[in-house]
Design a protein around this motif. Structure first.
Motif, PDB file in Angstrom:
ATOM      1  N   ASN A  47       0.856  -1.187   0.000  1.00 23.05           N
ATOM      2  CA  ASN A  47       0.000   0.000   0.000  1.00 23.05           C
ATOM      3  C   ASN A  47       0.890   1.236   0.000  1.00 23.05           C
ATOM      4  O   ASN A  47       1.523   1.540   1.004  1.00 23.05           O
ATOM      5  CB  ASN A  47      -0.900  -0.021   1.250  1.00 23.05           C
ATOM      6  CG  ASN A  47      -1.871   1.142   1.297  1.00 23.05           C
ATOM      7  OD1 ASN A  47      -1.770   2.080   0.496  1.00 23.05           O
ATOM      8  ND2 ASN A  47      -2.787   1.107   2.236  1.00 23.05           N
ATOM      9  N   PRO A  48       0.934   1.956  -1.126  1.00 25.92           N
ATOM     10  CA  PRO A  48       1.865   3.085  -1.237  1.00 25.92           C
ATOM     11  C   PRO A  48       1.613   4.172  -0.207  1.00 25.92           C
ATOM     12  O   PRO A  48       2.506   4.962   0.084  1.00 25.92           O
ATOM     13  CB  PRO A  48       1.629   3.599  -2.657  1.00 25.92           C
ATOM     14  CG  PRO A  48       0.315   3.064  -3.086  1.00 25.92           C
ATOM     15  CD  PRO A  48       0.136   1.772  -2.352  1.00 25.92           C
ATOM     16  N   SER A  49       0.412   4.237   0.371  1.00 22.96           N
ATOM     17  CA  SER A  49       0.134   5.244   1.393  1.00 22.96           C
ATOM     18  C   SER A  49       0.658   4.828   2.760  1.00 22.96           C
ATOM     19  O   SER A  49       0.636   5.631   3.695  1.00 22.96           O
ATOM     20  CB  SER A  49      -1.372   5.502   1.503  1.00 22.96           C
ATOM     21  OG  SER A  49      -1.890   5.954   0.277  1.00 22.96           O
ATOM     22  N   ARG A  51      -0.648   3.119   4.988  1.00 20.56           N
ATOM     23  CA  ARG A  51      -1.655   3.274   6.033  1.00 20.56           C
ATOM     24  C   ARG A  51      -2.388   1.947   6.269  1.00 20.56           C
ATOM     25  O   ARG A  51      -2.383   1.058   5.421  1.00 20.56           O
ATOM     26  CB  ARG A  51      -2.668   4.368   5.638  1.00 20.56           C
ATOM     27  CG  ARG A  51      -2.042   5.762   5.604  1.00 20.56           C
ATOM     28  CD  ARG A  51      -2.966   6.774   4.918  1.00 20.56           C
ATOM     29  NE  ARG A  51      -4.233   6.904   5.595  1.00 20.56           N
ATOM     30  CZ  ARG A  51      -5.417   7.040   4.999  1.00 20.56           C
ATOM     31  NH1 ARG A  51      -5.484   7.064   3.680  1.00 20.56           N
ATOM     32  NH2 ARG A  51      -6.507   7.155   5.699  1.00 20.56           N
ATOM     33  N   ALA A  62      -2.969  -6.870  -3.062  1.00 16.94           N
ATOM     34  CA  ALA A  62      -3.259  -6.019  -1.911  1.00 16.94           C
ATOM     35  C   ALA A  62      -4.212  -4.891  -2.284  1.00 16.94           C
ATOM     36  O   ALA A  62      -4.352  -4.537  -3.456  1.00 16.94           O
ATOM     37  CB  ALA A  62      -1.970  -5.442  -1.346  1.00 16.94           C
ATOM     38  N   LEU A  63      -4.839  -4.335  -1.264  1.00 16.96           N
ATOM     39  CA  LEU A  63      -5.798  -3.253  -1.439  1.00 16.96           C
ATOM     40  C   LEU A  63      -5.696  -2.310  -0.243  1.00 16.96           C
ATOM     41  O   LEU A  63      -5.653  -2.762   0.907  1.00 16.96           O
ATOM     42  CB  LEU A  63      -7.208  -3.849  -1.527  1.00 16.96           C
ATOM     43  CG  LEU A  63      -8.327  -3.058  -2.186  1.00 16.96           C
ATOM     44  CD1 LEU A  63      -7.987  -2.661  -3.620  1.00 16.96           C
ATOM     45  CD2 LEU A  63      -9.614  -3.890  -2.160  1.00 16.96           C
ATOM     46  N   GLY A  64      -5.622  -1.012  -0.517  1.00 16.44           N
ATOM     47  CA  GLY A  64      -5.599  -0.015   0.540  1.00 16.44           C
ATOM     48  C   GLY A  64      -6.836   0.859   0.489  1.00 16.44           C
ATOM     49  O   GLY A  64      -7.644   0.755  -0.433  1.00 16.44           O
ATOM     50  N   GLU A  65      -6.955   1.758   1.475  1.00 19.06           N
ATOM     51  CA  GLU A  65      -8.091   2.683   1.618  1.00 19.06           C
ATOM     52  C   GLU A  65      -9.334   1.945   2.119  1.00 19.06           C
ATOM     53  O   GLU A  65      -9.903   1.094   1.419  1.00 19.06           O
ATOM     54  CB  GLU A  65      -8.422   3.414   0.299  1.00 19.06           C
ATOM     55  CG  GLU A  65      -7.286   4.274  -0.231  1.00 19.06           C
ATOM     56  CD  GLU A  65      -6.985   5.489   0.629  1.00 19.06           C
ATOM     57  OE1 GLU A  65      -7.878   5.966   1.348  1.00 19.06           O
ATOM     58  OE2 GLU A  65      -5.832   5.942   0.609  1.00 19.06           O
ATOM     59  N   GLY A  67     -12.385   2.757   2.279  1.00 23.33           N
ATOM     60  CA  GLY A  67     -13.558   2.824   1.405  1.00 23.33           C
ATOM     61  C   GLY A  67     -13.491   1.815   0.275  1.00 23.33           C
ATOM     62  O   GLY A  67     -14.510   1.220  -0.109  1.00 23.33           O
ATOM     63  N   ALA A  68     -12.294   1.620  -0.275  1.00 27.01           N
ATOM     64  CA  ALA A  68     -12.127   0.660  -1.367  1.00 27.01           C
ATOM     65  C   ALA A  68     -12.308  -0.774  -0.857  1.00 27.01           C
ATOM     66  O   ALA A  68     -12.889  -1.626  -1.536  1.00 27.01           O
ATOM     67  CB  ALA A  68     -10.748   0.831  -2.005  1.00 27.01           C
TER      68      ALA A  68
END
Lengths: 199, 199
Positions: A47-49, A51, A62-65, A67-68
């Motif tokens: 996750n580039p953020s 977070r 992988a999945l970030g955020e 809301g997503a």
């Protein structure tokens, strides 16, 4: 699936709450939200953020955020409407939460209750507090004549907004004047499958 | 449909750019982004955040938040993937844009180029500038080995990120070190159906 998680993060709680309602099993891996050293090594490739929450599917994608991740699990379930306009409304309230609600209420809560040095942020908290109350006013107005933010049942928009609203008092927010929000918070907590943030 | 719009707002430009690609006709009504008096009277019943873009459908139903409006028009078109994971990735980058990119780059741009009183915000601009460069670093890294943010063609995630990135120089951002971003900006602008922010 694997969830990089924090027990105090409302953004992570959103995901845990939806997964509980969907009765989907997952593994939790806790990430420190105060000491952020080592985050790039841990999350950089995922996750580039950098977070949490960060989700890793069984095949390694992988999945970030938050809301997503809510949308990923929610689509096709009762928590995302089928109607095109209602789907967009769900996203409207989720973007509202990330743009106007979370940066005010979650940040004030973090500074005051979890940073370990609330005095360092005291000068900046007034502006966030005012912004947080504006977001609460918007929510109260929306809920004045309806039980849920979109449609006739709980959606991921309610889950997204519940996460930091129900702990807003930890950020110094006084929720007593908000009667419609209080009723809605109780409705969310009464749903079968509900879990608490510290579960 | 009717779009409450601003010719300088990147959030509004996102919607105009997608509508141009989809060749959908719409009516524009311009809203002042500096003088915000009268916004409650104008938008209060349509969008509780009182922000533009605000969309009004032919039947009078309204929609706020640029990301929600992009999804409303984009779903079912070539600009939103059919694959479940890719759909969630599109939302990941759209939430990233609203949480980490827009509050830094769009706000610095507004203060510097459109507020009419840049000196008033000068003390706070340093923090936003640093945050903006962090968002640009994330974008550059993502684009290092790919042409588009998600999948193999332009999606609404590219449209969302393009809006304020291509005018970031107005906020004082120096984009020359960002070669991958430069190539991607050019690809977006080369797409048939592209319109400029001042069109």
């Amino acid at each position: 699936v694997l969830l990089y998680d924090s027990p105090v993060s409302g953004n992570c709680f959103k995901v845990r709450l939806l997964l509980s309602h969907l009765a989907l099993p997952y593994e939790r891996r806790s990430v420190d939200v105060v000491d952020r050293s080592g985050r790039r090594e841990l999350l950089g490739a995922l996750n580039p953020s950098l977070r949490v929450p960060t989700l890793v599917l069984d095949d390694g994608r992988a999945l970030g955020e938050s809301g997503a991740i809510l949308w990923y699990f929610g689509e096709g379930s009762r928590f995302v409407p089928e109607d095109r306009y209602e789907r967009a409304q769900v996203l409207q309230w989720m973007f509202f939460e990330q743009y106007e609600h979370e940066p005010a209420i979650a940040v004030a809560r973090f500074w005051l209750a979890y940073s370990g040095q609330p005095e360092r942020f005291e000068a900046r908290r007034e502006e966030r507090t005012a912004a947080g109350y504006r977001a609460l006013d918007v929510m109260e107005s929306r809920l004045a004549d309806r039980e849920w933010f979109v449609g006739e049942s709980m959606t991921i928009a309610d889950i997204a907004l519940y996460a930091y609203t129900h702990v807003a008092h930890e950020g110094g927010f006084e929720l007593e004047p908000y009667g419609a929000i209080a009723g809605w918070l109780a409705r969310v907590a009464e749903q079968p499958g509900h879990v608490t943030i510290d579960a």
